[in-house]
Design an enzyme around this catalytic site. Structure first.
Site, PDB file in Angstrom:
ATOM      1  N   GLY A  31       0.822  -1.213   0.000  1.00 22.14           N
ATOM      2  CA  GLY A  31       0.000   0.000   0.000  1.00 22.14           C
ATOM      3  C   GLY A  31       0.852   1.256   0.000  1.00 22.14           C
ATOM      4  O   GLY A  31       2.033   1.209  -0.352  1.00 22.14           O
ATOM      5  N   GLU A  35       3.713   6.181  -7.917  1.00 20.98           N
ATOM      6  CA  GLU A  35       3.996   5.985  -9.345  1.00 20.98           C
ATOM      7  C   GLU A  35       4.782   4.693  -9.622  1.00 20.98           C
ATOM      8  O   GLU A  35       4.617   4.080 -10.671  1.00 20.98           O
ATOM      9  CB  GLU A  35       4.789   7.194  -9.849  1.00 20.98           C
ATOM     10  N   HIS A  37       4.568   1.789  -7.954  1.00 20.51           N
ATOM     11  CA  HIS A  37       3.556   0.725  -7.996  1.00 20.51           C
ATOM     12  C   HIS A  37       2.733   0.858  -9.274  1.00 20.51           C
ATOM     13  O   HIS A  37       2.332  -0.140  -9.880  1.00 20.51           O
ATOM     14  CB  HIS A  37       2.606   0.827  -6.798  1.00 20.51           C
ATOM     15  N   GLN A 153      15.077  -8.537  -3.081  1.00 18.28           N
ATOM     16  CA  GLN A 153      13.759  -9.160  -2.912  1.00 18.28           C
ATOM     17  C   GLN A 153      13.336  -9.875  -4.201  1.00 18.28           C
ATOM     18  O   GLN A 153      12.847 -11.013  -4.171  1.00 18.28           O
ATOM     19  CB  GLN A 153      12.740  -8.084  -2.549  1.00 18.28           C
TER      20      GLN A 153
HETATM   21  P1  AMP Z   1       6.142  -2.170  -1.520  1.00 19.43           P
HETATM   22  O1  AMP Z   1       4.733  -1.695  -1.443  1.00 19.43           O
HETATM   23  O2  AMP Z   1       7.152  -1.104  -1.183  1.00 19.43           O
HETATM   24  O3  AMP Z   1       6.380  -3.476  -0.837  1.00 19.43           O
HETATM   25  O4  AMP Z   1       6.412  -2.438  -3.055  1.00 19.43           O
HETATM   26  C1  AMP Z   1       5.574  -3.285  -3.805  1.00 19.43           C
HETATM   27  C2  AMP Z   1       6.235  -3.559  -5.130  1.00 19.43           C
HETATM   28  O5  AMP Z   1       6.453  -2.321  -5.832  1.00 19.43           O
HETATM   29  C3  AMP Z   1       7.620  -4.217  -4.989  1.00 19.43           C
HETATM   30  O6  AMP Z   1       7.762  -5.206  -5.992  1.00 19.43           O
HETATM   31  C4  AMP Z   1       8.556  -3.070  -5.195  1.00 19.43           C
HETATM   32  O7  AMP Z   1       9.823  -3.465  -5.689  1.00 19.43           O
HETATM   33  C5  AMP Z   1       7.808  -2.241  -6.227  1.00 19.43           C
HETATM   34  N1  AMP Z   1       8.266  -0.860  -6.215  1.00 19.43           N
HETATM   35  C6  AMP Z   1       8.300  -0.015  -5.152  1.00 19.43           C
HETATM   36  N2  AMP Z   1       8.833   1.175  -5.511  1.00 19.43           N
HETATM   37  C7  AMP Z   1       9.152   1.062  -6.831  1.00 19.43           C
HETATM   38  C8  AMP Z   1       9.748   1.943  -7.785  1.00 19.43           C
HETATM   39  N3  AMP Z   1      10.136   3.171  -7.469  1.00 19.43           N
HETATM   40  N4  AMP Z   1       9.926   1.489  -9.043  1.00 19.43           N
HETATM   41  C9  AMP Z   1       9.553   0.232  -9.387  1.00 19.43           C
HETATM   42  N5  AMP Z   1       8.977  -0.637  -8.539  1.00 19.43           N
HETATM   43  C10 AMP Z   1       8.782  -0.236  -7.272  1.00 19.43           C
END
Ligand code: AMP
Length: 282
Positions: A31, A35, A37, A153
Protein backbone atom coordinates in the site's frame (compact mmCIF):
# COMPACT_ATOMS: atom_id res chain seq x y z
CA UNK A 1 -13.33 -2.96 -9.01
CA UNK A 2 -14.02 -5.36 -6.16
CA UNK A 3 -12.37 -4.83 -2.76
CA UNK A 4 -11.93 -8.13 -0.93
CA UNK A 5 -10.67 -8.89 2.57
CA UNK A 6 -11.04 -12.66 2.86
CA UNK A 7 -9.15 -15.56 1.29
CA UNK A 8 -12.41 -17.33 0.48
CA UNK A 9 -13.77 -14.39 -1.52
CA UNK A 10 -10.58 -13.64 -3.45
CA UNK A 11 -10.33 -17.32 -4.39
CA UNK A 12 -13.96 -17.21 -5.61
CA UNK A 13 -13.40 -14.01 -7.62
CA UNK A 14 -10.26 -15.40 -9.28
CA UNK A 15 -12.07 -18.68 -9.95
CA UNK A 16 -14.85 -16.77 -11.72
CA UNK A 17 -12.29 -14.93 -13.88
CA UNK A 18 -10.57 -18.21 -14.71
CA UNK A 19 -13.90 -19.86 -15.63
CA UNK A 20 -14.38 -17.00 -18.11
CA UNK A 21 -11.01 -17.94 -19.63
CA UNK A 22 -9.17 -14.87 -18.35
CA UNK A 23 -5.47 -14.68 -17.49
CA UNK A 24 -4.64 -13.36 -14.02
CA UNK A 25 -1.86 -11.00 -12.86
CA UNK A 26 -0.91 -10.28 -9.25
CA UNK A 27 0.85 -7.11 -8.07
CA UNK A 28 1.80 -7.57 -4.39
CA UNK A 29 2.22 -4.30 -2.45
CA UNK A 30 2.20 -2.92 1.07
CA UNK A 31 0.00 0.00 0.00
CA UNK A 32 0.85 3.72 0.26
CA UNK A 33 0.74 3.39 -3.50
CA UNK A 34 2.78 5.66 -5.76
CA UNK A 35 4.00 5.99 -9.34
CA UNK A 36 6.42 3.07 -8.85
CA UNK A 37 3.56 0.73 -8.00
CA UNK A 38 1.65 2.39 -10.85
CA UNK A 39 4.17 1.12 -13.39
CA UNK A 40 3.81 -2.45 -12.09
CA UNK A 41 0.03 -2.20 -12.30
CA UNK A 42 0.06 -0.66 -15.80
CA UNK A 43 2.36 -3.39 -17.05
CA UNK A 44 0.11 -6.04 -15.47
CA UNK A 45 -2.93 -4.36 -17.06
CA UNK A 46 -1.33 -4.55 -20.53
CA UNK A 47 -0.31 -8.19 -20.15
CA UNK A 48 -3.26 -9.84 -18.39
CA UNK A 49 -7.04 -9.77 -18.47
CA UNK A 50 -7.62 -9.75 -14.71
CA UNK A 51 -5.40 -7.59 -12.51
CA UNK A 52 -5.25 -8.30 -8.77
CA UNK A 53 -3.43 -5.85 -6.47
CA UNK A 54 -2.75 -7.06 -2.94
CA UNK A 55 -2.33 -4.47 -0.21
CA UNK A 56 -0.92 -5.94 2.98
CA UNK A 57 1.62 -4.52 5.43
CA UNK A 58 3.23 -7.83 6.30
CA UNK A 59 4.20 -7.99 9.99
CA UNK A 60 6.43 -11.00 9.33
CA UNK A 61 8.96 -9.00 7.33
CA UNK A 62 9.50 -6.24 9.92
CA UNK A 63 12.04 -6.71 12.70
CA UNK A 64 11.71 -5.41 16.27
CA UNK A 65 12.18 -1.63 16.31
CA UNK A 66 11.47 -1.29 12.59
CA UNK A 67 8.65 0.86 11.17
CA UNK A 68 5.77 -1.69 11.09
CA UNK A 69 3.64 0.47 13.41
CA UNK A 70 4.21 3.75 11.60
CA UNK A 71 4.34 2.38 8.03
CA UNK A 72 1.92 4.60 6.03
CA UNK A 73 -1.55 3.08 5.64
CA UNK A 74 -3.58 5.01 3.06
CA UNK A 75 -6.22 2.52 1.91
CA UNK A 76 -8.80 5.06 0.66
CA UNK A 77 -6.41 6.85 -1.67
CA UNK A 78 -4.85 3.50 -2.67
CA UNK A 79 -8.29 2.32 -3.80
CA UNK A 80 -8.82 5.51 -5.84
CA UNK A 81 -5.38 5.04 -7.42
CA UNK A 82 -6.15 1.42 -8.34
CA UNK A 83 -9.55 2.39 -9.70
CA UNK A 84 -7.89 4.98 -11.97
CA UNK A 85 -5.59 2.25 -13.31
CA UNK A 86 -8.49 -0.10 -14.05
CA UNK A 87 -7.56 -2.75 -11.46
CA UNK A 88 -10.14 -5.56 -11.22
CA UNK A 89 -9.60 -6.96 -7.72
CA UNK A 90 -8.04 -5.58 -4.55
CA UNK A 91 -7.05 -8.11 -1.91
CA UNK A 92 -6.48 -6.27 1.38
CA UNK A 93 -6.71 -8.80 4.22
CA UNK A 94 -6.21 -7.89 7.87
CA UNK A 95 -3.21 -9.67 9.48
CA UNK A 96 -5.33 -12.36 11.25
CA UNK A 97 -6.76 -13.43 7.87
CA UNK A 98 -3.27 -14.37 6.61
CA UNK A 99 -1.84 -15.40 10.00
CA UNK A 100 -4.83 -16.78 11.95
CA UNK A 101 -3.16 -18.83 14.68
CA UNK A 102 0.45 -17.93 14.22
CA UNK A 103 2.65 -19.20 11.44
CA UNK A 104 4.85 -22.22 11.94
CA UNK A 105 5.99 -22.71 8.35
CA UNK A 106 8.45 -20.32 6.73
CA UNK A 107 10.21 -20.07 3.40
CA UNK A 108 13.97 -19.71 3.77
CA UNK A 109 15.94 -18.99 0.58
CA UNK A 110 19.66 -19.74 0.84
CA UNK A 111 22.57 -17.41 -0.09
CA UNK A 112 20.71 -14.52 -1.78
CA UNK A 113 19.46 -12.91 1.49
CA UNK A 114 22.87 -13.09 3.19
CA UNK A 115 24.32 -9.68 2.30
CA UNK A 116 22.93 -6.16 1.70
CA UNK A 117 19.52 -5.72 3.39
CA UNK A 118 19.62 -9.27 4.78
CA UNK A 119 22.61 -8.35 6.96
CA UNK A 120 20.85 -5.61 8.90
CA UNK A 121 17.34 -7.07 8.67
CA UNK A 122 17.58 -10.69 9.88
CA UNK A 123 14.40 -12.58 9.06
CA UNK A 124 13.22 -9.91 6.62
CA UNK A 125 13.51 -12.01 3.47
CA UNK A 126 12.08 -15.06 5.24
CA UNK A 127 9.04 -12.90 5.97
CA UNK A 128 8.89 -11.64 2.38
CA UNK A 129 9.28 -15.10 0.80
CA UNK A 130 6.68 -16.58 3.14
CA UNK A 131 4.01 -13.96 2.49
CA UNK A 132 4.65 -13.94 -1.26
CA UNK A 133 4.31 -17.73 -1.45
CA UNK A 134 1.06 -17.47 0.54
CA UNK A 135 -0.26 -14.78 -1.82
CA UNK A 136 0.76 -16.83 -4.87
CA UNK A 137 -1.00 -19.88 -3.42
CA UNK A 138 -4.12 -17.88 -2.64
CA UNK A 139 -4.42 -16.00 -5.95
CA UNK A 140 -2.65 -18.50 -8.24
CA UNK A 141 -1.81 -15.86 -10.87
CA UNK A 142 -0.22 -16.54 -14.26
CA UNK A 143 2.18 -13.65 -13.66
CA UNK A 144 3.35 -11.67 -10.64
CA UNK A 145 5.03 -8.26 -10.87
CA UNK A 146 7.94 -7.00 -8.76
CA UNK A 147 10.14 -3.89 -8.90
CA UNK A 148 13.87 -3.88 -9.54
CA UNK A 149 14.05 -1.16 -6.91
CA UNK A 150 14.03 -4.03 -4.41
CA UNK A 151 16.50 -6.11 -6.40
CA UNK A 152 17.45 -8.48 -3.60
CA UNK A 153 13.76 -9.16 -2.91
CA UNK A 154 13.19 -9.79 -6.62
CA UNK A 155 16.03 -12.34 -6.70
CA UNK A 156 14.70 -14.04 -3.54
CA UNK A 157 11.30 -14.43 -5.18
CA UNK A 158 12.69 -15.58 -8.53
CA UNK A 159 14.76 -18.21 -6.73
CA UNK A 160 11.93 -19.31 -4.42
CA UNK A 161 9.41 -19.75 -7.24
CA UNK A 162 11.95 -21.64 -9.39
CA UNK A 163 13.14 -23.89 -6.53
CA UNK A 164 9.62 -24.70 -5.33
CA UNK A 165 8.17 -25.10 -8.85
CA UNK A 166 5.54 -22.43 -8.31
CA UNK A 167 3.67 -22.16 -11.64
CA UNK A 168 3.98 -18.40 -12.07
CA UNK A 169 5.99 -16.08 -14.28
CA UNK A 170 7.86 -13.45 -12.27
CA UNK A 171 8.02 -10.14 -14.17
CA UNK A 172 10.70 -7.60 -13.18
CA UNK A 173 9.81 -3.92 -13.67
CA UNK A 174 12.52 -1.20 -13.84
CA UNK A 175 12.84 1.31 -11.01
CA UNK A 176 10.68 4.41 -11.34
CA UNK A 177 12.42 7.61 -10.24
CA UNK A 178 11.60 11.21 -9.44
CA UNK A 179 12.95 13.70 -12.01
CA UNK A 180 16.03 14.26 -9.81
CA UNK A 181 16.81 10.53 -9.71
CA UNK A 182 15.45 9.59 -6.27
CA UNK A 183 13.82 6.16 -6.48
CA UNK A 184 10.14 6.56 -5.60
CA UNK A 185 9.32 4.82 -2.31
CA UNK A 186 6.50 4.78 0.22
CA UNK A 187 9.14 5.70 2.80
CA UNK A 188 10.05 8.96 1.00
CA UNK A 189 7.04 10.52 2.72
CA UNK A 190 8.92 10.26 6.04
CA UNK A 191 11.44 12.84 4.73
CA UNK A 192 11.31 16.55 5.61
CA UNK A 193 11.91 18.94 2.66
CA UNK A 194 15.61 19.29 3.59
CA UNK A 195 16.03 15.54 3.98
CA UNK A 196 14.25 15.02 0.67
CA UNK A 197 16.91 17.24 -0.97
CA UNK A 198 19.69 15.19 0.62
CA UNK A 199 18.09 11.88 -0.38
CA UNK A 200 19.17 12.29 -4.02
CA UNK A 201 22.76 11.69 -2.91
CA UNK A 202 22.16 7.91 -2.94
CA UNK A 203 21.24 7.88 -6.62
CA UNK A 204 24.11 10.22 -7.44
CA UNK A 205 26.51 7.95 -5.55
CA UNK A 206 25.30 4.84 -7.40
CA UNK A 207 25.57 6.73 -10.65
CA UNK A 208 29.19 7.65 -9.93
CA UNK A 209 29.95 3.94 -9.53
CA UNK A 210 28.06 3.16 -12.72
CA UNK A 211 30.09 5.77 -14.57
CA UNK A 212 33.31 4.28 -13.23
CA UNK A 213 32.22 0.91 -14.65
CA UNK A 214 31.34 2.55 -17.97
CA UNK A 215 34.80 4.15 -18.00
CA UNK A 216 36.39 0.70 -17.73
CA UNK A 217 37.09 0.35 -13.98
CA UNK A 218 36.64 -3.29 -12.88
CA UNK A 219 37.93 -3.31 -9.29
CA UNK A 220 34.97 -3.02 -6.91
CA UNK A 221 37.04 -1.12 -4.35
CA UNK A 222 37.73 1.62 -6.87
CA UNK A 223 34.20 1.59 -8.25
CA UNK A 224 32.87 2.04 -4.73
CA UNK A 225 35.39 4.76 -3.90
CA UNK A 226 33.75 6.85 -6.62
CA UNK A 227 30.38 6.34 -4.87
CA UNK A 228 31.72 7.02 -1.41
CA UNK A 229 33.19 10.33 -2.54
CA UNK A 230 29.69 11.46 -3.53
CA UNK A 231 28.09 10.17 -0.30
CA UNK A 232 30.71 12.03 1.73
CA UNK A 233 29.40 15.31 0.29
CA UNK A 234 26.32 15.11 2.50
CA UNK A 235 27.01 14.65 6.22
CA UNK A 236 23.34 14.08 7.17
CA UNK A 237 23.29 10.88 5.10
CA UNK A 238 24.66 7.83 6.93
CA UNK A 239 25.76 4.84 4.88
CA UNK A 240 24.51 1.38 5.84
CA UNK A 241 26.07 -0.40 2.87
CA UNK A 242 27.39 0.25 -0.59
CA UNK A 243 28.36 -2.85 -2.56
CA UNK A 244 28.99 -4.22 -6.00
CA UNK A 245 27.21 -7.58 -6.08
CA UNK A 246 26.75 -10.38 -8.59
CA UNK A 247 23.33 -9.79 -10.16
CA UNK A 248 22.33 -13.43 -9.64
CA UNK A 249 23.65 -14.42 -6.20
CA UNK A 250 23.63 -10.86 -4.79
CA UNK A 251 27.03 -11.60 -3.21
CA UNK A 252 29.77 -8.93 -3.33
CA UNK A 253 32.39 -9.32 -6.05
CA UNK A 254 35.96 -8.01 -5.92
CA UNK A 255 36.37 -7.82 -9.68
CA UNK A 256 33.55 -7.10 -12.10
CA UNK A 257 33.45 -9.60 -14.92
CA UNK A 258 29.73 -10.20 -15.46
CA UNK A 259 26.34 -8.64 -14.70
CA UNK A 260 26.34 -6.82 -11.34
CA UNK A 261 24.24 -4.46 -9.31
CA UNK A 262 25.66 -1.50 -7.46
CA UNK A 263 23.46 -1.50 -4.37
CA UNK A 264 23.24 0.97 -1.52
CA UNK A 265 21.28 1.64 1.66
CA UNK A 266 21.48 4.89 3.59
CA UNK A 267 19.86 6.39 6.64
CA UNK A 268 18.64 9.95 6.88
CA UNK A 269 17.85 10.23 10.57
CA UNK A 270 15.19 7.54 11.14
CA UNK A 271 14.45 6.92 7.45
CA UNK A 272 16.16 4.09 5.60
CA UNK A 273 16.40 4.33 1.81
CA UNK A 274 17.65 1.69 -0.63
CA UNK A 275 18.45 1.81 -4.32
CA UNK A 276 20.52 -0.01 -6.92
CA UNK A 277 21.71 0.22 -10.51
CA UNK A 278 22.25 -2.68 -12.89
CA UNK A 279 25.40 -3.09 -14.97
CA UNK A 280 25.07 -5.72 -17.64
CA UNK A 281 28.82 -6.43 -18.00
CA UNK A 282 30.58 -6.42 -21.37
P1 AMP B 1 6.14 -2.17 -1.52
O1 AMP B 1 4.73 -1.69 -1.44
O2 AMP B 1 7.15 -1.10 -1.18
O3 AMP B 1 6.38 -3.48 -0.84
O4 AMP B 1 6.41 -2.44 -3.06
C1 AMP B 1 5.57 -3.28 -3.81
C2 AMP B 1 6.23 -3.56 -5.13
O5 AMP B 1 6.45 -2.32 -5.83
C3 AMP B 1 7.62 -4.22 -4.99
O6 AMP B 1 7.76 -5.21 -5.99
C4 AMP B 1 8.56 -3.07 -5.20
O7 AMP B 1 9.82 -3.46 -5.69
C5 AMP B 1 7.81 -2.24 -6.23
N1 AMP B 1 8.27 -0.86 -6.21
C6 AMP B 1 8.30 -0.01 -5.15
N2 AMP B 1 8.83 1.18 -5.51
C7 AMP B 1 9.15 1.06 -6.83
C8 AMP B 1 9.75 1.94 -7.79
N3 AMP B 1 10.14 3.17 -7.47
N4 AMP B 1 9.93 1.49 -9.04
C9 AMP B 1 9.55 0.23 -9.39
N5 AMP B 1 8.98 -0.64 -8.54
C10 AMP B 1 8.78 -0.24 -7.27
Amino acid sequence: MQVIKTIREIREAVYTARQAGKTVALVPTMGALHEGHGHLIERARRESETVVVSIFVNPLQFGPGEDYGRYPRTLDSDLDFCQSLDVDLIFCPDPPELYPQGQKTFVEVDEIPRELCGRSRPGHFRGVATVVLKLLNIVQPDRAYFGEKDAQQLRVIEQMTADLNVPVEIVAVPTVREPDGLAISSRNRYLSPDQRQSATVLYRALNAAHQALCAGERESVKVLAASQAVLDQDPIVRKEYLEVVDAGSMSPVTTVNGPVRIAGAVWIEKTRLIDNLYWKGE
